[in-house]
Design a protein around this motif. Sequence first.
Motif, mmCIF file in Angstrom:
data_model
loop_
_atom_site.group_PDB
_atom_site.id
_atom_site.type_symbol
_atom_site.label_atom_id
_atom_site.label_comp_id
_atom_site.label_asym_id
_atom_site.label_seq_id
_atom_site.Cartn_x
_atom_site.Cartn_y
_atom_site.Cartn_z
ATOM 1 N N PHE A 283 0.780 -1.420 -0.049
ATOM 2 C CA PHE A 283 -0.038 -0.003 0.095
ATOM 3 C C PHE A 283 0.871 1.127 -0.122
ATOM 4 C CE2 PHE A 283 -3.501 -2.682 0.829
ATOM 5 C CZ PHE A 283 -4.726 -1.974 0.202
ATOM 6 N N MET B 299 2.048 1.733 -3.590
ATOM 7 C CA MET B 299 0.811 2.180 -4.294
ATOM 8 C C MET B 299 0.638 3.652 -4.069
ATOM 9 S SD MET B 299 -3.164 1.204 -4.033
ATOM 10 C CE MET B 299 -3.392 2.406 -2.726
ATOM 11 N N GLN C 183 -7.883 2.666 4.015
ATOM 12 C CA GLN C 183 -8.012 2.594 2.539
ATOM 13 C C GLN C 183 -9.213 1.770 2.122
ATOM 14 O OE1 GLN C 183 -5.688 3.620 0.397
ATOM 15 N NE2 GLN C 183 -4.173 4.055 2.203
ATOM 16 N N ARG D 194 -12.407 -2.229 -0.227
ATOM 17 C CA ARG D 194 -12.208 -2.751 -1.755
ATOM 18 C C ARG D 194 -11.045 -2.858 -2.367
ATOM 19 N NH1 ARG D 194 -17.270 0.987 -4.642
ATOM 20 N NH2 ARG D 194 -19.075 -0.017 -3.169
ATOM 21 N N LYS E 190 -7.838 -2.023 -4.546
ATOM 22 C CA LYS E 190 -7.220 -1.119 -5.097
ATOM 23 C C LYS E 190 -6.453 -1.254 -6.436
ATOM 24 C CE LYS E 190 -8.818 1.648 -1.882
ATOM 25 N NZ LYS E 190 -9.508 0.784 -1.122
ATOM 26 N N VAL F 256 -3.976 -0.837 -9.774
ATOM 27 C CA VAL F 256 -3.049 0.167 -9.994
ATOM 28 C C VAL F 256 -2.492 -0.035 -11.366
ATOM 29 C CG1 VAL F 256 -0.738 0.986 -9.508
ATOM 30 C CG2 VAL F 256 -2.143 -0.047 -7.783
ATOM 31 N N THR G 271 2.857 -4.991 -6.273
ATOM 32 C CA THR G 271 2.053 -3.646 -6.760
ATOM 33 C C THR G 271 2.293 -3.480 -8.225
ATOM 34 O OG1 THR G 271 1.767 -2.587 -4.628
ATOM 35 C CG2 THR G 271 1.525 -1.279 -6.618
ATOM 36 N N ASN H 130 -2.890 -5.000 -8.019
ATOM 37 C CA ASN H 130 -4.225 -5.074 -7.282
ATOM 38 C C ASN H 130 -4.182 -5.302 -5.817
ATOM 39 O OD1 ASN H 130 -7.096 -4.880 -7.284
ATOM 40 N ND2 ASN H 130 -7.470 -7.121 -7.653
ATOM 41 N N ASN H 131 -4.220 -4.408 -4.939
ATOM 42 C CA ASN H 131 -4.070 -4.274 -3.515
ATOM 43 C C ASN H 131 -5.351 -4.478 -2.853
ATOM 44 O OD1 ASN H 131 -1.069 -4.170 -4.228
ATOM 45 N ND2 ASN H 131 -0.996 -2.240 -3.464
ATOM 46 N N ASP H 132 -5.366 -5.299 -1.496
ATOM 47 C CA ASP H 132 -6.235 -5.158 -0.736
ATOM 48 C C ASP H 132 -5.808 -5.442 0.711
ATOM 49 O OD1 ASP H 132 -7.006 -8.242 -0.165
ATOM 50 O OD2 ASP H 132 -6.684 -8.241 -2.017
#
Length: 320
Positions: A62, A65, A136, A139, A141, A143, A236, A241-243
Motif C-alpha cells: 500500500f 501504491m 483505505q 475494496r 485498489k 493500479v 503492486t 491489485n492491492n487489498d
Amino acid sequence: MEWFLSLSPLLDDKFPPFVQQLINGLTLGSIYGLIAIGYTMVYGIIGMVNFAHGDVYMIGAFQAMIVLLLCGTLGISWVPLQLLIMLVVAIVLTAAYGWMVERIAYRPLRGAPRLAPLISAIGMSIVLQNYVQLLQGPRPKPVEPVIRGGLELMSRSDGSFAVQLGFMQIIIILLTIVLMTGFALLISRTALGRAQRACEQDMKMASLLGVNVDRTISLTFVMGAGLAAVAGMMVTLYWGNNDFYMGFIAGIKAFTAAVLGGIGSLPGAMLGGILIGLIEAMWSNYFSAEYKDVAAFGVLILVLIFRPTGLLGRPEVEKV
C-alpha cells in the motif's frame, strides 16, 4: 533419430507452456522468498514466528501504491525516478512498522512462555489488517502498470502460443538475486551479521560479550520488513491489485516456504519460496488451479515427514 522426430511435435506442443509456467513460478517464488526471509531471520534469532510479517508486507504494498499515485499527482512521470522514490519511501516507512511490531508485540514478552508472543503477533496482525481497512477501505485498489512489455522467447510452430518474459518479471528475479546475495554477505561479513549469529547461538552469552541484543533484534525486524516492502512494491507493479487481506494469504505461503526450506536458513527460505511458486504455477497449468494450495501444502507435509528440519535446515541442538 526417428524416435526424436516422432516426439518433436509433442515437445513443440507441450514445451512452450512448460517454459512459460517455469518463468511464472520463478517470479512468484521470488516474491514468496523475499517475504520468507523475514520469517526465518526472526525465528533464527529469537525462536519465534512473526505472524504479523505478512501484514507488514501488505502495508509495504500500500505504501508503494500511495507513492506511485502521489508521483502521478506531482507530475513525476520518469519511470526510473518513480521506482526509486517508491522503493526508498516504501522501505523506510514499512521498516518503521516492522520496528513497531517488535517493540509492541515481542520485546515486552521476550521472557514469557512462547504462546504469549505468538498470540500477541496474531493480535498485531488483526490490528494491522483493520487499520489498513479503515484507512483505505475494504475494496481492492487497482493500479495501472508502470512497466509494460517483454521479450518473446519461443513459440509453437503454428503460432498459437508464445512464451513471454515480461520486463517486470526480469526485474523481480534480478532484484531478488541481488538482495539475496547482499543479505548473505551482510550476515557473513559485517559486524551486524556477527551480532545476529551470536544472538542466534546464545542470546545471554552474546549480551555478556558486549552485543546489544535489543538493537540487534530490532534491526532484524527492520531488515525483514524492508525486504517485505520490496516484495510488496514488486507485487503492486506486477499484479496491480492491492487489498487489506493480501498479507494473510501471502504470509501463510511465505511461512510455508520458510518451513519447507528450513526455517532459520536464509538460502532455505529462498529455496522454499521458489519451490512453492513453481508448484503453484505447474499445478495450475497441468491440473486444477483451485487445488494449487493443496499441492503446495501437501509437498510441505511430505518434506516434514521425511526431513523435519526442512530441505536446508539444521537439527536444533539443545543448550544445557
